[in-house]
Design an enzyme around this catalytic site. Structure first.
Site, PDB file in Angstrom:
ATOM      1  N   HIS A  47       0.792  -1.232   0.000  1.00  0.00           N
ATOM      2  CA  HIS A  47       0.000   0.000   0.000  1.00  0.00           C
ATOM      3  C   HIS A  47       0.824   1.282   0.000  1.00  0.00           C
ATOM      4  O   HIS A  47       0.285   2.367  -0.136  1.00  0.00           O
ATOM      5  CB  HIS A  47      -0.980   0.021   1.176  1.00  0.00           C
ATOM      6  CG  HIS A  47      -0.298   0.273   2.498  1.00  0.00           C
ATOM      7  ND1 HIS A  47       0.396  -0.699   3.155  1.00  0.00           N
ATOM      8  CD2 HIS A  47      -0.199   1.392   3.253  1.00  0.00           C
ATOM      9  CE1 HIS A  47       0.887  -0.193   4.278  1.00  0.00           C
ATOM     10  NE2 HIS A  47       0.546   1.075   4.358  1.00  0.00           N
TER      11      HIS A  47
HETATM   12  C1  UD1 Z   1      -2.389   4.912   6.253  1.00  0.00           C
HETATM   13  C2  UD1 Z   1      -1.122   5.380   6.940  1.00  0.00           C
HETATM   14  C3  UD1 Z   1      -0.063   4.282   6.819  1.00  0.00           C
HETATM   15  C4  UD1 Z   1      -0.579   2.951   7.325  1.00  0.00           C
HETATM   16  C5  UD1 Z   1      -1.857   2.607   6.577  1.00  0.00           C
HETATM   17  C6  UD1 Z   1      -2.447   1.297   7.030  1.00  0.00           C
HETATM   18  C7  UD1 Z   1      -0.728   7.810   6.768  1.00  0.00           C
HETATM   19  C8  UD1 Z   1       0.131   8.847   6.163  1.00  0.00           C
HETATM   20  N1  UD1 Z   1      -0.556   6.563   6.303  1.00  0.00           N
HETATM   21  O1  UD1 Z   1      -2.088   4.789   4.886  1.00  0.00           O
HETATM   22  O2  UD1 Z   1       1.057   4.642   7.588  1.00  0.00           O
HETATM   23  O3  UD1 Z   1       0.387   1.948   7.098  1.00  0.00           O
HETATM   24  O4  UD1 Z   1      -2.797   3.668   6.808  1.00  0.00           O
HETATM   25  O5  UD1 Z   1      -3.460   0.874   6.177  1.00  0.00           O
HETATM   26  O6  UD1 Z   1      -1.493   8.110   7.644  1.00  0.00           O
HETATM   27  N2  UD1 Z   1      -9.220   4.428   1.498  1.00  0.00           N
HETATM   28  C9  UD1 Z   1     -10.461   3.887   1.326  1.00  0.00           C
HETATM   29  N3  UD1 Z   1     -11.129   3.467   2.437  1.00  0.00           N
HETATM   30  C10 UD1 Z   1     -10.595   3.549   3.672  1.00  0.00           C
HETATM   31  C11 UD1 Z   1      -9.324   4.124   3.834  1.00  0.00           C
HETATM   32  C12 UD1 Z   1      -8.641   4.548   2.728  1.00  0.00           C
HETATM   33  O7  UD1 Z   1     -10.983   3.781   0.224  1.00  0.00           O
HETATM   34  O8  UD1 Z   1     -11.261   3.134   4.652  1.00  0.00           O
HETATM   35  C13 UD1 Z   1      -8.467   4.851   0.299  1.00  0.00           C
HETATM   36  C14 UD1 Z   1      -8.715   6.264  -0.068  1.00  0.00           C
HETATM   37  O9  UD1 Z   1      -8.723   6.345  -1.454  1.00  0.00           O
HETATM   38  C15 UD1 Z   1      -7.486   6.972   0.437  1.00  0.00           C
HETATM   39  C16 UD1 Z   1      -6.420   5.910   0.325  1.00  0.00           C
HETATM   40  O10 UD1 Z   1      -7.090   4.685   0.539  1.00  0.00           O
HETATM   41  O11 UD1 Z   1      -7.192   8.107  -0.301  1.00  0.00           O
HETATM   42  C17 UD1 Z   1      -5.323   6.065   1.320  1.00  0.00           C
HETATM   43  O12 UD1 Z   1      -5.828   6.206   2.635  1.00  0.00           O
HETATM   44  P1  UD1 Z   1      -5.016   7.062   3.712  1.00  0.00           P
HETATM   45  O13 UD1 Z   1      -5.675   7.010   5.041  1.00  0.00           O
HETATM   46  O14 UD1 Z   1      -4.741   8.417   3.176  1.00  0.00           O
HETATM   47  O15 UD1 Z   1      -3.615   6.347   3.803  1.00  0.00           O
HETATM   48  P2  UD1 Z   1      -3.214   4.799   3.781  1.00  0.00           P
HETATM   49  O16 UD1 Z   1      -2.512   4.501   2.528  1.00  0.00           O
HETATM   50  O17 UD1 Z   1      -4.336   3.898   4.170  1.00  0.00           O
END
Ligand code: UD1
Length: 370
Positions: A212
């Site tokens: 991820h």
């Molecule tokens: C976040 C953490 C990372 C951790 C990871 C675990 C930061 C900077 N990063 O990364 O350290 O290892 O969580 O999973 O905080 N999305 C969904 N549904 C959700 C959550 C996310 O669709 O419930 C999608 C969205 O498009 C979003 C993308 O995933 O833009 C990334 O989510 P985000 O919370 O920004 O960061 P992670 O990559 O999940």
């Protein structure tokens, strides 16, 4: 404590999947200390059922008293929205301490808001450093540790990092790994699942893959390289790949979905904690770019090949079962061969990864807060 004495109010703040795993044992321990009352705030950084509610259910975490519902956004937008919402809530709650865990954007936002309001701040999992400033998590770790009053570390290398940055020794407490507390507590439950059977896999005869990190999945070149290398590996041993929402979006966007339907490839939605732990424990090895999984594989002594250039968790390499691969695919294949031929290193379990880290943390908080 005397009957009418005011309880010490602690606010725990979580937002993303790894936070939930880390806060569960802390909440359990806080429940045992009469002088503490505690409130759980969920920022809503992760919001999908599989990324959030399922974890609350499986980890038996109480429903958050406050849900901010922030959701996704760019780094600045997400962090700023959390800060705006949290400031208002913390001004009303006036807690005696805020606890933050890990290194996600919710951790950073909560740390900034709490310290600007003059609320004492504890950071659980302090001092980890990848020294890679391109990682949002590294910035989150640095700022959070700079602001924290009490820094609870998972391993001695984190203490060394903090001291080198000028953090006074009296603020640092080597407590162990709360993520491993949860693993030890729930392993017997996960062991009953044998989740591999649900996917037609055989014990110790499959690879668990998770991906991820933006550096791996937001570049078409890198993502394609990784998927085609996984395809090569899948000719030797089946692969199961629970796909993070961001990774799935990018695979579609880059037109790489054909990789997901290759034979010997099982694709799933993000898994719950217990299914994931069950699959981890029974796998032959793991390929990942997650921080937490590097630690969990070390605790389980399962070989872990990390598709990153560095790790903020070096103890998983020096003592544990992890190898940092970067995107050197020749090295990846070499390590896979070593594992398949049972010639891979045998790790050991780091000190204090014993299931009692949360106990040590809450005991220390109980001594500090009066
Ligand atoms: C976040 C953490 C990372 C951790 C990871 C675990 C930061 C900077 N990063 O990364 O350290 O290892 O969580 O999973 O905080 N999305 C969904 N549904 C959700 C959550 C996310 O669709 O419930 C999608 C969205 O498009 C979003 C993308 O995933 O833009 C990334 O989510 P985000 O919370 O920004 O960061 P992670 O990559 O999940």
């Amino acid at each position: 404590m005397a009957k009418n004495q005011r309880k010490i109010k602690i606010v725990n703040i979580v937002g993303a999947r790894p936070n939930f795993i880390k806060i569960a044992p802390i909440i359990n321990e806080l429940n045992k200390v009469k002088k503490f009352s505690h409130i759980l705030i969920h920022t809503g950084q992760h919001f999908d059922y599989e990324m959030s509610s399922l974890f609350f259910k499986q980890l038996k975490i109480k429903q958050p008293e406050i849900y901010l519902g922030i959701g996704s956004g760019s780094q600045a937008v997400q962090t700023a929205k959390i800060m705006i919402a949290l400031e208002k809530v913390l001004m009303e709650l006036k807690p005696d301490l805020v606890n933050v865990v890990g290194d996600v954007n919710s951790t950073l936002a909560a740390a900034i808001v709490s310290s600007k309001l003059g609320i004492p701040l504890a950071h659980i999992e302090a001092g980890l450093r990848s020294r890679d400033m391109r990682m949002p998590e590294e910035i989150n770790r640095l700022v959070t540790d700079r602001l924290a009053d009490y820094l609870f570390t998972t391993s001695a290398d984190a203490d060394v990092n903090l001291k080198a940055e000028g953090v006074p020794k009296k603020k640092i407490f080597l407590a162990g790994n709360v993520m491993i507390d949860t693993l030890r507590a729930l392993k017997p439950v996960a062991d009953k699942l044998s989740a591999y059977k649900d996917y037609g896999l055989k014990k110790k005869n499959y690879v668990l893959v998770t991906l991820h990190r933006p550096s791996n999945v937001e570049s078409k070149t890198n993502l394609k390289l990784i998927l085609s290398s996984l395809e090569t590996i899948s000719r030797k041993i089946p692969i199961i790949f629970p796909v993070h929402p961001r990774t799935f979006k990018k695979i579609k966007l880059f037109g790489l979905t054909a990789f997901l339907s290759k034979p010997n490839f099982t694709i799933t939605k993000p898994l719950g904690y217990l299914e994931n732990l069950s699959l981890l424990s029974n796998s032959k090895f793991v390929i990942t770019d997650s921080g937490g999984i590097q630690e969990e594989t070390t605790a389980l002594n399962i070989p872990c090949l990390t598709l990153r250039e560095n790790t903020e968790r070096p103890i998983t390499v020096t003592e544990g079962s992890n190898t940092v691969i970067g995107l050197d695919m020749d090295f990846l294949f070499k390590c896979v061969n070593r594992i398949m031929n049972n010639k891979y290193k045998k790790g050991s379990i780091p000190k204090y990864w014993d299931g009692k880290a949360a106990y040590r943390i809450v005991k220390k908080l109980s001594q500090i807060l009066n």
